[in-house]
Enzyme design. Structure first.
Site, PDB file in Angstrom:
ATOM      1  N   PRO A 290       0.857  -1.197   0.000  1.00  8.14           N
ATOM      2  CA  PRO A 290       0.000   0.000   0.000  1.00  8.14           C
ATOM      3  C   PRO A 290       0.890   1.243   0.000  1.00  8.14           C
ATOM      4  CG  PRO A 290       0.102  -0.931   2.200  1.00  8.14           C
ATOM      5  CD  PRO A 290       0.902  -1.843   1.322  1.00  8.14           C
ATOM      6  N   ASP A 463       6.069   2.514   1.698  1.00 15.44           N
ATOM      7  CA  ASP A 463       5.112   1.505   2.116  1.00 15.44           C
ATOM      8  C   ASP A 463       4.401   2.017   3.370  1.00 15.44           C
ATOM      9  OD1 ASP A 463       3.786  -0.732   3.130  1.00 15.44           O
ATOM     10  OD2 ASP A 463       5.362  -2.126   2.528  1.00 15.44           O
ATOM     11  N   HIS A 464       3.104   2.263   3.253  1.00 13.82           N
ATOM     12  CA  HIS A 464       2.371   2.868   4.373  1.00 13.82           C
ATOM     13  C   HIS A 464       2.236   1.911   5.558  1.00 13.82           C
ATOM     14  CE1 HIS A 464       0.363   6.373   5.767  1.00 13.82           C
ATOM     15  NE2 HIS A 464      -0.060   6.780   4.582  1.00 13.82           N
ATOM     16  N   ARG A 465       2.597   0.651   5.387  1.00 13.30           N
ATOM     17  CA  ARG A 465       2.541  -0.283   6.512  1.00 13.30           C
ATOM     18  C   ARG A 465       3.665  -0.037   7.512  1.00 13.30           C
ATOM     19  NH1 ARG A 465       2.798  -5.874   3.399  1.00 13.30           N
ATOM     20  NH2 ARG A 465       4.450  -4.642   2.382  1.00 13.30           N
ATOM     21  N   CYS A 467       5.319   2.972   8.081  1.00 14.33           N
ATOM     22  CA  CYS A 467       5.313   4.303   8.706  1.00 14.33           C
ATOM     23  C   CYS A 467       4.200   5.134   8.114  1.00 14.33           C
ATOM     24  CB  CYS A 467       6.661   5.000   8.508  1.00 14.33           C
ATOM     25  SG  CYS A 467       7.022   5.471   6.801  1.00 14.33           S
TER      26      CYS A 467
END
Length: 493
Positions: A290, A463-465, A467
Site C-alpha cells: 500500500p 510503504d504505508h505499513r 510508517c
C-alpha cells in the site's frame, strides 16, 4: 574418443531456467577446460557458462533465444581419451578438478583448490545414444558466496554441487576433425556472419584459419547474394511474396491481423527471462504494497556550485547521484523504518544495521538495480566509484546476483531522462524509493526577489505499513535541506 553430454548446471536456489543468449563455440570446435561455451541470461544477469571438459564439440543442445531448464542436455563433447571406458569417469573428474580457473556460474564451476570429489556411476540411455551408456556425476567444489535467490542474493557457505554428464563410447570412425582457428575472435566473426569454418581452407601455418580467411569468405557470400538479387530484379521477380501490384502472391504467407484493432501484427516477441522477472517483481510490488507518494521542489544551486568546486585533479569529479546518495544514507540513520522490509512469513517489520543502497540503472536489457554494499561506510568519492563500477557491470550484462540483490533502499535518478518527476514503483521487497528529477534553471523567489536558480524535484514513495507520512516526509525534507545547504551536512560527515 568418448562422448560426454554436459547438462545445464544448477543456477542457484530459485533459478531453474535460463535463456540461451548465444553460443560461443560451434560444432567441430576444440574447447578447453573453463573455456566459455555460451552466454545465458538468468533472471538476474547474463553469465558465461564454462566447459568442464576438454575435447571436440559434437553437439549444441538448444537454439539462441530458447529457454533452457537446469538438468537438460546442453553441450556434447568428444573427450580425447584413448583409455578404456572404465577410466573415462575418472578422467572427466580429473579434468573438471585439476586445472580449473575458478570460473563459476551460480552454483557451478571448476576450482583450483585441489579438493577431491567422489564419482558415482549409474546406468542410463540418453536420447540418440547407444544403450548401456553410463552417467557420471562429477562433484565440483563450489565457490563461496554464490547461494542466490531470485529477488535477493544471499551469501552462503562454500558448498558442493553436482554436474551430470552422460558418457557414451563411440568408434574411432566417429571422430570429428575440428578446424584449426587462430583465435576465439575468428570463431565469433564466423558465427556472426553465418560462415561455416569447416568449409574454409586456412592460409595460416598448418592450415590454421585466420581472420583474413573468414573475411574473404564473408565477402564471397555477400557478393553471391548481391548477384542473386540483381538477377531477380532483372527478370522482374517479385520480392517478399508480394506482386508488383501489391497483392500477395499465391503460396505466400498471409500477414497476421489483430482481431481487436484490425491492424497487421508486425512482430511477436517473447520477453526475455530478465524482462519476465522484472515484470513479476513490479506486479508483486504494486499488488502487495500500500504505497503513498510525497514530493518537494528543491533549490539545488548550492549543490551544483559545490560540485564545480570539487578538486578533479584527485580523480573523477563525483556525480550528482553520489552527492545525493550520501545525503540519503545519512537520512536513513535518522529514519530507519524506511531502511527495512516486511517479513512475508511473520509479518514482522525488519530494520537493518547499515544501508545497502540500490540505484536504478538503465541498460539494453532493461532497468536493473545494482546495490552498493555497506554504503553507510563510504564517502562521496567511494560512493561515486561504486556507482560507476556497478553501472558498467550492469550495462555489460556481467553483474552478478550479489551485485543486483540485497539492497535495502533505492534511489532513482530519473532526471537523466529529462523529466522532472515520477511516482516510482518500490523495488520489492524494500519499503521505499527516493526519486531525483532533472536539475534545470528556473525562476525562484529568494529574499523577496525572483532570480534564476537550479531547481530539481525530489519524491519518495513509501510503504504505508511501515510508517505514516510524517516519517517519509521527514526523510524527504532532510535530503532536500542537504541539497539546498550541502556544506552544513558535510561538516558532520
Amino acid at each position: 574418443m568418448s562422448l560426454q553430454v554436459f547438462r545445464l548446471p544448477d543456477l542457484g536456489e530459485g533459478l531453474t531456467e535460463a535463456d540461451l543468449v548465444r553460443w560461443l563455440v560451434a560444432v567441430g570446435d576444440t574447447v578447453a577446460v573453463d573455456e566459455p561455451i555460451a552466454e545465458v541470461e538468468t533472471a538476474k544477469s547474463i553469465v558465461e557458462v564454462p566447459s568442464p571438459f576438454e575435447g571436440v564439440v559434437v553437439g549444441l543442445h538448444g537454439s539462441e533465444g530458447e529457454t533452457l531448464t537446469v538438468g537438460e542436455p546442453f553441450l556434447s563433447v568428444d573427450l580425447p581419451s584413448s583409455e578404456g571406458p572404465a577410466a573415462v569417469g575418472e578422467a572427466a573428474e580429473a579434468t573438471a578438478e585439476s586445472t580449473g580457473s575458478g570460473n563459476v556460474l551460480i552454483g557451478y564451476g571448476t576450482t583450483d583448490t585441489g579438493a577431491r570429489g567422489r564419482t558415482r556411476r549409474r546406468r542410463g540411455s540418453p536420447v540418440g545414444t547407444p544403450t548401456g551408456s553410463r552417467v557420471e556425476h562429477a562433484r565440483v567444489a563450489e565457490a563461496p558466496g554464490r547461494d542466490a535467490l531470485v529477488g535477493d542474493a544471499l551469501f552462503g557457505e562454500a558448498s558442493v554441487s553436482e554436474i551430470t554428464v552422460d558418457e557414451v563410447s563411440v568408434s574411432e570412425s566417429a571422430n570429428v576433425s575440428a578446424p584449426r582457428v587462430s583465435s576465439p575472435l575468428v570463431r565469433q566473426l564466423a558465427r556472426e556472419h553465418g560462415v561455416t569454418l569447416g568449409a574454409i581452407t586456412g592460409t595460416g601455418d598448418g592450415g590454421t584459419i585466420m581472420r583474413r580467411d573468414v573475411e574473404q569468405a564473408i565477402a564471397s557470400v555477400a557478393q553471391s547474394h548481391g548477384s542473386d538479387r540483381a538477377e531477380n530484379q532483372q527478370h522482374g521477380a517479385p520480392q517478399h511474396g508480394i506482386s508488383q501490384h501489391g497483392t500477395p502472391q499465391h503460396g505466400s504467407v498471409q500477414p497476421e491481423t489483430d482481431p481487436r484493432s484490425g491492424l497487421v501484427i508486425s512482430s511477436r516477441t517473447m520477453p526475455s527471462m530478465f524482462r519476465r522477472t522484472v515484470a513479476a517483481a513490479l506486479a508483486k510490488s504494486r499488488t502487495e504494497i500500500p504505497e503513498a507518494t510525497v514530493w518537494v521542489d528543491v533549490d539545488a544551486t548550492a549543490l551544483v556550485d559545490l560540485r564545480r568546486q570539487f578538486n578533479a585533479d584527485a580523480g573523477r569529479t563525483p556525480g550528482v547521484l553520489a552527492l545525493v546518495s550520501r545525503f540519503v544514507v545519512a537520512g536513513l540513520e535518522r529514519y530507519p523504518a524506511l531502511n527495512g522490509r516486511i517479513d512475508p512469513d511473520s509479518g514482522e517489520q525488519l530494520q537493518f544495521d547499515g544501508v545497502n543502497l540500490g540505484f536504478a540503472a538503465q541498460t539494453d536489457r532493461g532497468l536493473v538495480v545494482p546495490a552498493i554494499r555497506a554504503a553507510h561506510t563510504l564517502n562521496v568519492r567511494e560512493l561515486d566509484a561504486e556507482i560507476v563500477r556497478l553501472s558498467e557491470l550492469a550495462r555489460s550484462g556481467k553483474a552478478t546476483p550479489a551485485d543486483l540483490g540485497g539492497g535495502t533502499f533505492t534511489i532513482n535518478n530519473y532526471g537523466v531522462f529529462g523529466v522532472d518527476g515520477s511516482a516510482a514503483i518500490i523495488n520489492y521487497p524494500e519499503v521505499a524509493i527516493l526519486g531525483l528529477g532533472r536539475i534545470i534553471e528556473r525562476p525562484w523567489v529568494v529574499d523577496g526577489q525572483i532570480v534564476p536558480r537550479q531547481l530539481t524535484q525530489l519524491s519518495i514513495v513509501f510503504d504505508h505499513r511501515v510508517c505514516d507520512g510524517g516519517e517519509a516526509a521527514g526523510l524527504l525534507r532532510f535530503v532536500a535541506d542537504a541539497v539546498e545547504n550541502p556544506l552544513a551536512l558535510y561538516a558532520d560527515l
